[in-house]
Design a protein around this motif. Sequence first.
Motif: not given
Length: 348
Positions: A67-69, A71, A91
């Motif tokens: 979830p910290d990247r 998309l 994400s």
Amino acid sequence: MTLRPATFAIPGDITKLTGGYIYERRLLEGLQAQGRDMAHLPLGATFPAPSDPDMAEAVARLAALPPDRVLILDGLIYGSIATEGLARVQSPIVAMIHHPLAHETGLDPARAAHLFRTERDNLALAAHVLVPSPHTAALLASDYGVPPDRITIVRPGTDRPTLAPCPADPPLILSVGIQHARKGHDILLRALAEVTDLVWQAVIVGSPHDPAFAADLARLHRRLDLGARVTLAGRVSAGDLAQHYSRAQIFALATRYEGYGIVFDEALAHGLPIVTCATGAVPDTVPAEAGLLVPPEDAPAFARALRDMLQDSALLQAKAGAALRAGEALPGWQDTARRAGQVLDALP
């Protein structure tokens, strides 16, 4: 400032020579060049008509992203992936929409309606949307319900010409675009057949993206008896394409629709006057003073515009000068990456 890590999911072969793939490959490379943790996630090549295995793999791989990247999701996937599958992604999602899939040429009404519903529902899940043109931005806001403050226009970059102009004799009319119905090469051939009393040669560059249309195009070329005056060159190397641009005097593309049209910027950068169609994002991309825009699907009107360019040297020179000035003002790919990077880093 810490650069936000991101993953760019793109279907199929990223080296494919279409405007959309060129844009996304250069954007990916530009974001990586910033020093950003920027990953490329290749997905199945069957999008936007995904096979069951490609759909299942895409949903699983996208849902597995942390979830910290951020998309960034290519539009061929974004407009056709199952909404319930996309909803599993943790994400923040940035949709990359060149033009809505329902606007592709030649779709039957049921297919177009399905793609419209899917893309509309999927766009509701996007944290932000990147588009290449004001036309696409307005279309997503008006027809797909995307709030304008969640849309950012990130215009494609343009490379500077590598070769000096070396005009061919007889004058060369250049067209660049994949062999697909949307690019209108059939209209261009019919227009060229109406100006055979003038002196010119023409080259149409572009991969046979749609084999059935490519075969129809070759048959039309033979039926119109255009012979060696018109070369259906197919895919060419970067060096050969640069040679074609340096030798051309007119750029012509009888497109039926464009969400942007990178080739128009290439033509402007080379100082080529443009004959094309007033459709989609084309009027936003091609300055009126640099070209002649006619209605789409109108071969006689396209032929008249070509005739005017070929016969009126003052018109040709004026349009060429305006094209060169417009081309010199175009952004580079570093500018494109910078603008997209600002969007990524501003996401909550």
